[in-house]
Scaffold this active site. Structure first.
Site, PDB file in Angstrom:
ATOM      1  N   ASP A   1      -3.998  10.115  23.111  1.00  0.00           N
ATOM      2  CA  ASP A   1      -2.525  10.097  23.038  1.00  0.00           C
ATOM      3  C   ASP A   1      -1.871  10.564  21.765  1.00  0.00           C
ATOM      4  O   ASP A   1      -2.387  10.889  20.927  1.00  0.00           O
ATOM      5  CB  ASP A   1      -2.087   8.409  23.257  1.00  0.00           C
ATOM      6  CG  ASP A   1      -0.490   8.282  23.618  1.00  0.00           C
ATOM      7  OD1 ASP A   1       0.058   9.359  24.012  1.00  0.00           O
ATOM      8  OD2 ASP A   1       0.055   7.333  23.461  1.00  0.00           O
TER       9      ASP A   1
ATOM     10  N   GLU B   1       0.382   8.029  36.536  1.00  0.00           N
ATOM     11  CA  GLU B   1       2.082   7.951  35.989  1.00  0.00           C
ATOM     12  C   GLU B   1       2.368   9.263  35.275  1.00  0.00           C
ATOM     13  O   GLU B   1       3.640   9.598  35.185  1.00  0.00           O
ATOM     14  CB  GLU B   1       2.131   6.906  35.023  1.00  0.00           C
ATOM     15  CG  GLU B   1       2.030   5.395  35.549  1.00  0.00           C
ATOM     16  CD  GLU B   1       0.607   5.082  35.744  1.00  0.00           C
ATOM     17  OE1 GLU B   1      -0.209   5.450  35.230  1.00  0.00           O
ATOM     18  OE2 GLU B   1       0.560   3.957  36.845  1.00  0.00           O
TER      19      GLU B   1
ATOM     20  N   LEU C   1     -25.394  13.627  27.487  1.00  0.00           N
ATOM     21  CA  LEU C   1     -24.033  12.834  27.638  1.00  0.00           C
ATOM     22  C   LEU C   1     -23.456  13.087  28.933  1.00  0.00           C
ATOM     23  O   LEU C   1     -23.292  14.191  29.444  1.00  0.00           O
ATOM     24  CB  LEU C   1     -23.248  13.401  26.505  1.00  0.00           C
ATOM     25  CG  LEU C   1     -21.691  12.836  26.376  1.00  0.00           C
ATOM     26  CD1 LEU C   1     -21.712  11.315  25.886  1.00  0.00           C
ATOM     27  CD2 LEU C   1     -20.877  13.597  25.635  1.00  0.00           C
TER      28      LEU C   1
ATOM     29  N   HIS D   1      -0.779  19.873  24.048  1.00  0.00           N
ATOM     30  CA  HIS D   1      -1.686  19.633  24.810  1.00  0.00           C
ATOM     31  C   HIS D   1      -2.950  20.667  24.514  1.00  0.00           C
ATOM     32  O   HIS D   1      -4.168  20.299  24.387  1.00  0.00           O
ATOM     33  CB  HIS D   1      -1.521  19.828  26.287  1.00  0.00           C
ATOM     34  CG  HIS D   1      -0.212  18.623  26.856  1.00  0.00           C
ATOM     35  ND1 HIS D   1      -0.729  17.167  26.393  1.00  0.00           N
ATOM     36  CD2 HIS D   1       0.768  18.591  27.391  1.00  0.00           C
ATOM     37  CE1 HIS D   1       0.410  16.601  26.817  1.00  0.00           C
ATOM     38  NE2 HIS D   1       1.300  17.469  27.290  1.00  0.00           N
TER      39      HIS D   1
HETATM   40  C1  FPP Z   1      -1.112  12.233  26.165  1.00  0.00           C
HETATM   41  O1  FPP Z   1      -0.160  12.694  25.039  1.00  0.00           O
HETATM   42  C2  FPP Z   1      -2.089  13.144  26.718  1.00  0.00           C
HETATM   43  C3  FPP Z   1      -2.014  13.816  28.001  1.00  0.00           C
HETATM   44  C4  FPP Z   1      -1.101  12.937  28.979  1.00  0.00           C
HETATM   45  C5  FPP Z   1      -3.040  14.814  28.132  1.00  0.00           C
HETATM   46  C6  FPP Z   1      -4.311  14.947  27.691  1.00  0.00           C
HETATM   47  C7  FPP Z   1      -4.849  16.359  28.155  1.00  0.00           C
HETATM   48  C8  FPP Z   1      -5.589  17.061  26.950  1.00  0.00           C
HETATM   49  C9  FPP Z   1      -5.896  16.624  25.664  1.00  0.00           C
HETATM   50  C10 FPP Z   1      -5.914  18.530  27.466  1.00  0.00           C
HETATM   51  C11 FPP Z   1      -6.865  18.681  28.537  1.00  0.00           C
HETATM   52  C12 FPP Z   1      -8.007  17.835  28.478  1.00  0.00           C
HETATM   53  C13 FPP Z   1      -9.411  18.259  28.961  1.00  0.00           C
HETATM   54  C14 FPP Z   1     -10.386  17.057  29.162  1.00  0.00           C
HETATM   55  C15 FPP Z   1      -9.706  19.538  29.222  1.00  0.00           C
HETATM   56  P1  FPP Z   1       1.216  12.689  25.254  1.00  0.00           P
HETATM   57  O2  FPP Z   1       1.786  13.770  25.915  1.00  0.00           O
HETATM   58  O3  FPP Z   1       1.491  11.165  25.976  1.00  0.00           O
HETATM   59  O4  FPP Z   1       1.709  12.698  24.005  1.00  0.00           O
HETATM   60  P2  FPP Z   1       3.029  11.848  23.268  1.00  0.00           P
HETATM   61  O5  FPP Z   1       2.769  10.141  23.751  1.00  0.00           O
HETATM   62  O6  FPP Z   1       3.321  11.979  21.973  1.00  0.00           O
HETATM   63  O7  FPP Z   1       4.363  12.285  24.149  1.00  0.00           O
END
Ligand code: FPP
Length: 244
Positions: free
Chosen positions: A15, A62, A126, A32
């Site tokens: 997050d 969600e 892993l 991201h």
């Molecule tokens: C949450 O941060 C993160 C996500 C919804 C996406 C996670 C994806 C990645 C790390 C990239 C791709 C992953 C892989 C495994 C290749 P948020 O957008 O909710 O952040 P915020 O709460 O600060 O808005």
């Protein structure tokens, strides 16, 4: 590092990508993109210290409610990362898996993902599981439906339904429960992630935003976990007695 108790299974809610980008005055998608480096670091360090299962919450059910351009960017990032990282994962003996409602993913993502899963399926190091379009309530609902269908068909008696039977119908059926669940960014919620499997997990909420999460942060989480006494409803005295 010798003193550390290494969890067999660590699960992470990644997050804070959006906030990380916003702090720099940049688009959320930039956050991201930078989250991928943290994924790479985390996979490496988990392999190095002997974690057997790493499960990453990459896209929740969600998350489909996010703006369409952010969803599209996340999908192409995912394909790009899978294609680019698979040879390295394979070299490191990592086995890739996915849990979630994968039928809701665009075909090109599903195809690339399945190719990577197949390509690494014989690896014995892993086990890296990506939770994609995953939600615990969806997973438990699916399990209830499947068990009910078997009951209606007379294949299972209601009195034979127990926790072990339910576990067999969860997407994680072949994995141990995570001993440690980490959520970065300081938010202290599970957000529909591994609700059944996390019944006795230790929870750890570092304030670091996901793109900044690095090997040192993972080690810190494991050190914190090592200090916790897991009692599973028993008393501390009973647990210490059992360890003798
Ligand atoms: C949450 O941060 C993160 C996500 C919804 C996406 C996670 C994806 C990645 C790390 C990239 C791709 C992953 C892989 C495994 C290749 P948020 O957008 O909710 O952040 P915020 O709460 O600060 O808005």
């Amino acid at each position: 590092m010798n003193e550390m108790k290494i969890p067999e299974h660590i699960a992470i809610i990644m997050d804070g990508n959006g906030r990380w980008a916003k702090k720099l005055g940049l688009n959320r998608i930039f956050g991201h993109k930078n989250g991928i480096k943290a994924v790479r670091d985390t996979v490496e360090i988990c392999g190095e210290i002997g974690v057997k299962y790493l499960t990453l919450y990459a896209f929740s059910m969600e998350n489909w409610y996010r703006p369409p351009d952010e969803i599209a960017a996340l999908m192409s990032l995912l394909v790009e990362a899978i294609v680019k990282e698979t040879p390295e994962l394979d070299k490191n003996n990592v086995q890739l898996r996915a849990i979630g409602n994968l039928s809701s993913f665009p075909e090109n993502v599903a195809v690339k993902l399945n190719q990577a899963i197949e390509f690494t399926s014989k690896n014995a190091g892993l086990i890296l599981t990506l939770a994609l379009s995953y939600g615990s309530r969806w997973e438990i609902t699916e399990a209830v439906r499947a068990i009910t269908e078997r009951a209606v068909a007379g294949e299972i008696k209601p009195e034979d339904i127990n926790e072990n039977v339910i576990e067999q119908y969860l997407t994680t059926y072949s994995m141990p429960d995570p001993e440690l669940i980490i959520r970065t960014s300081g938010e202290q919620r599970l957000s529909n992630f591994l609700l059944w499997q996390g019944a006795y997990s230790e929870l750890y909420f570092p304030t670091v935003l996901w793109p900044d999460f690095n090997k040192k942060d993972l080690i810190q989480a494991v050190e914190e976990y090592s200090k916790r006494e897991r009692r599973f409803g028993k008393t501390g005295e009973q647990i210490r007695e059992e360890k003798k």
